[in-house]
Design a protein around this motif. Structure first.
Motif, short mmCIF file in Angstrom:
data_model
loop_
_atom_site.label_atom_id
_atom_site.label_comp_id
_atom_site.label_asym_id
_atom_site.label_seq_id
_atom_site.Cartn_x
_atom_site.Cartn_y
_atom_site.Cartn_z
N VAL A 1 42.44 44.94 37.24
CA VAL A 1 42.62 43.61 36.63
C VAL A 1 44.00 43.06 36.98
CG1 VAL A 1 42.90 42.40 34.43
CG2 VAL A 1 40.98 43.97 34.75
N VAL A 2 45.03 43.91 36.93
CA VAL A 2 46.38 43.47 37.26
C VAL A 2 46.52 43.22 38.75
CG1 VAL A 2 48.80 44.18 37.31
CG2 VAL A 2 47.42 44.60 35.27
N VAL A 3 46.02 44.14 39.58
CA VAL A 3 46.14 43.98 41.04
C VAL A 3 45.45 42.71 41.51
CG1 VAL A 3 45.45 44.96 43.26
CG2 VAL A 3 46.44 46.44 41.51
N ARG A 4 44.28 42.43 40.94
CA ARG A 4 43.50 41.27 41.38
C ARG A 4 43.79 40.00 40.58
NH1 ARG A 4 38.81 42.44 44.14
NH2 ARG A 4 38.71 40.17 44.35
N GLY A 5 44.65 40.07 39.57
CA GLY A 5 44.95 38.88 38.77
C GLY A 5 43.76 38.37 37.99
N MET A 6 43.06 39.27 37.28
CA MET A 6 41.81 38.93 36.60
C MET A 6 41.94 38.98 35.08
SD MET A 6 39.24 41.07 39.11
CE MET A 6 37.75 40.58 38.24
N ALA A 7 43.15 38.81 34.57
CA ALA A 7 43.35 38.91 33.12
C ALA A 7 42.52 37.89 32.36
CB ALA A 7 44.83 38.74 32.79
N PHE A 8 42.42 36.67 32.89
CA PHE A 8 41.66 35.62 32.22
C PHE A 8 40.19 36.00 32.12
CE2 PHE A 8 40.05 31.00 32.43
CZ PHE A 8 40.05 30.90 31.05
N LEU A 9 39.67 36.71 33.14
CA LEU A 9 38.28 37.14 33.11
C LEU A 9 38.03 38.09 31.95
CD1 LEU A 9 35.43 37.40 34.37
CD2 LEU A 9 36.33 39.26 35.77
N GLY A 10 38.95 39.04 31.74
CA GLY A 10 38.77 39.98 30.64
C GLY A 10 38.73 39.28 29.30
N GLU A 11 39.62 38.34 29.10
CA GLU A 11 39.64 37.59 27.84
C GLU A 11 38.38 36.76 27.67
OE1 GLU A 11 42.54 34.50 25.37
OE2 GLU A 11 43.09 35.18 27.39
N ALA A 12 37.93 36.14 28.77
CA ALA A 12 36.74 35.29 28.69
C ALA A 12 35.50 36.11 28.35
CB ALA A 12 36.54 34.55 30.02
N ILE A 13 35.35 37.27 28.98
CA ILE A 13 34.19 38.11 28.70
C ILE A 13 34.24 38.61 27.25
CG2 ILE A 13 33.10 40.33 29.23
CD1 ILE A 13 33.76 39.87 32.14
N GLY A 14 35.44 38.89 26.76
CA GLY A 14 35.57 39.31 25.37
C GLY A 14 35.04 38.27 24.41
N SER B 1 28.97 37.44 32.72
CA SER B 1 29.46 37.95 34.00
C SER B 1 28.57 37.48 35.14
CB SER B 1 29.51 39.48 33.97
OG SER B 1 30.38 39.94 32.97
N ALA B 2 27.26 37.55 34.93
CA ALA B 2 26.33 37.10 35.97
C ALA B 2 26.47 35.61 36.22
CB ALA B 2 24.89 37.44 35.56
N ALA B 3 26.68 34.83 35.15
CA ALA B 3 26.83 33.38 35.30
C ALA B 3 28.10 33.04 36.06
CB ALA B 3 26.84 32.72 33.93
N ILE B 4 29.18 33.79 35.80
CA ILE B 4 30.43 33.55 36.53
C ILE B 4 30.23 33.80 38.01
CG2 ILE B 4 32.77 34.43 36.89
CD1 ILE B 4 32.91 34.94 33.88
N GLY B 5 29.56 34.92 38.33
CA GLY B 5 29.30 35.24 39.73
C GLY B 5 28.43 34.20 40.40
N SER B 6 27.42 33.72 39.69
CA SER B 6 26.51 32.72 40.26
C SER B 6 27.23 31.41 40.53
CB SER B 6 25.34 32.49 39.30
OG SER B 6 24.48 31.48 39.78
N MET B 7 28.07 30.96 39.60
CA MET B 7 28.79 29.71 39.78
C MET B 7 29.82 29.83 40.90
SD MET B 7 29.32 28.61 35.78
CE MET B 7 30.11 27.04 36.16
N GLN B 8 30.39 31.01 41.05
CA GLN B 8 31.37 31.20 42.12
C GLN B 8 30.69 31.19 43.49
OE1 GLN B 8 33.26 35.00 42.31
NE2 GLN B 8 35.04 34.23 43.45
N ARG B 9 29.54 31.86 43.57
CA ARG B 9 28.83 31.93 44.86
C ARG B 9 28.31 30.57 45.29
NH1 ARG B 9 27.03 36.78 42.56
NH2 ARG B 9 25.13 35.76 41.79
#
Length: 307
Positions: A34-47, A76-84
């Motif tokens: 999460v830190v290496v990839r800068g994904m902190a916001f993702l963790g909070e959003a999924i929570g 998580s699936a919706a985030i991936g779908s919107m990104q793709r």
């Protein structure tokens, strides 16, 4: 020693310590990425994205953890779908779904007058209420985390370094991203009983940020972050026992304090080393004294044909 051992004469404190330790290891492994990839916001959003599932499970009388897990997986699936789809940036997709899922959860909660206690537990955790079945579930989550992290380690590293060369090295960035989002989902769902969705990011980030100051390789960061996370759980439980504070909040606060203390101590060590070098007439060698792990991913990128 009695100050340390007396609280754990109670069975519920032992279960809290064991369960919290399992959570700390899961967060140490996943939080490193999460830190290496800068994904902190993702963790909070999924929570927060777990709230609709927890609310529905409560209303329907289904297991709360199952409802939260399904809701987090859907998000998580919706985030991936919107990104793709390529129409929205990654952070925009997360932001929209964050607000949408949180709003849906609040709407469901507003129709359940008996949900207040469950909402508090969801946000702030109930680590002291862990049962043996919860500990077993956390152990299973840890096994899944370790297996997936080991299987996709090379893919995660290459994708973090430069996604453009991933295909050249036989790596599929899309699959790696899905696996990483899945790991974050597992970590958040597994951690919610210990520290709640509101505080889970603290346990995901705090120990890793503290470990990041002292390690250069990803595996070592995971090990040290897991150890520091375990220390946060131990100290947080002791503070909760003696100061009558909320256990989950005490654990998360300890993790953040460890990160702050680590940064301050690292700064002092660097100053002492720089001063010693200047005294020895090697002031220009400052950059070689301590190779900061800011680009740990690039240092750990496996070469072609190396697993």
């Amino acid at each position: 020693m009695l100050l340390l051992s007396n609280p754990f004469s109670a069975d519920f404190m032992v279960r809290a310590l064991v369960g919290g330790t399992l959570v700390a290891v899961v967060c140490g492994v996943v939080g490193t990425w999460v830190v290496v990839r800068g994904m902190a916001f993702l963790g909070e959003a999924i929570g927060h994205g777990m709230l609709p599932g927890v609310a529905l499970a409560t209303v329907l009388g289904a297991p709360v953890l199952l409802g939260g897990a399904v809701s987090a997986a859907v998000m998580s699936a919706a985030i991936g779908s919107m990104q793709r789809s390529g129409r929205l940036s990654y952070d925009t997709a997360i932001g929209l779904l964050f607000v949408g899922m949180l709003s849906l959860g609040v709407i469901i909660v507003s129709h359940s007058a008996s949900f207040a206690t469950d909402a508090t537990a969801l946000l702030f955790g109930e680590v002291l209420a862990m049962q043996d079945s919860d500990v077993l579930l956390l152990a299973a989550a840890l096994v899944v985390t370790l297996v997936v992290a080991a299987a996709f380690h090379r893919s995660f590293v290459v994708t973090a370094f430069d996604p453009r060369i991933a295909h050249t090295l036989g790596v599929r960035p899309g699959a790696a991203q899905v696996a990483l989002v899945g790991l974050v989902t597992v970590a958040v769902v597994a951690s919610y009983q210990a520290v709640g969705t509101l505080l889970v990011v603290g346990l995901l980030l705090g120990p890793v940020v503290a470990a990041n100051r002292w390690t250069r390789r990803i595996p070592m960061t995971m090990v040290l972050a897991s150890a520091l996370g375990t220390l946060s759980v131990l100290v947080g439980l002791l503070v909760s026992w003696y100061a009558a504070t909320a256990a989950g909040a005490s654990i998360a606060c300890t993790a953040i304090l460890l990160a702050t203390s680590s940064a301050l101590l690292r700064g002092l060590v660097d100053r002492w080393r720089d001063r010693d070098l200047r005294d020895d007439g090697h002031g220009d060698a400052r950059a070689a004294v301590h190779d900061r792990p800011a680009d740990r991913a690039s240092a750990a990128v496996p070469q072609r044909g190396v697993s």
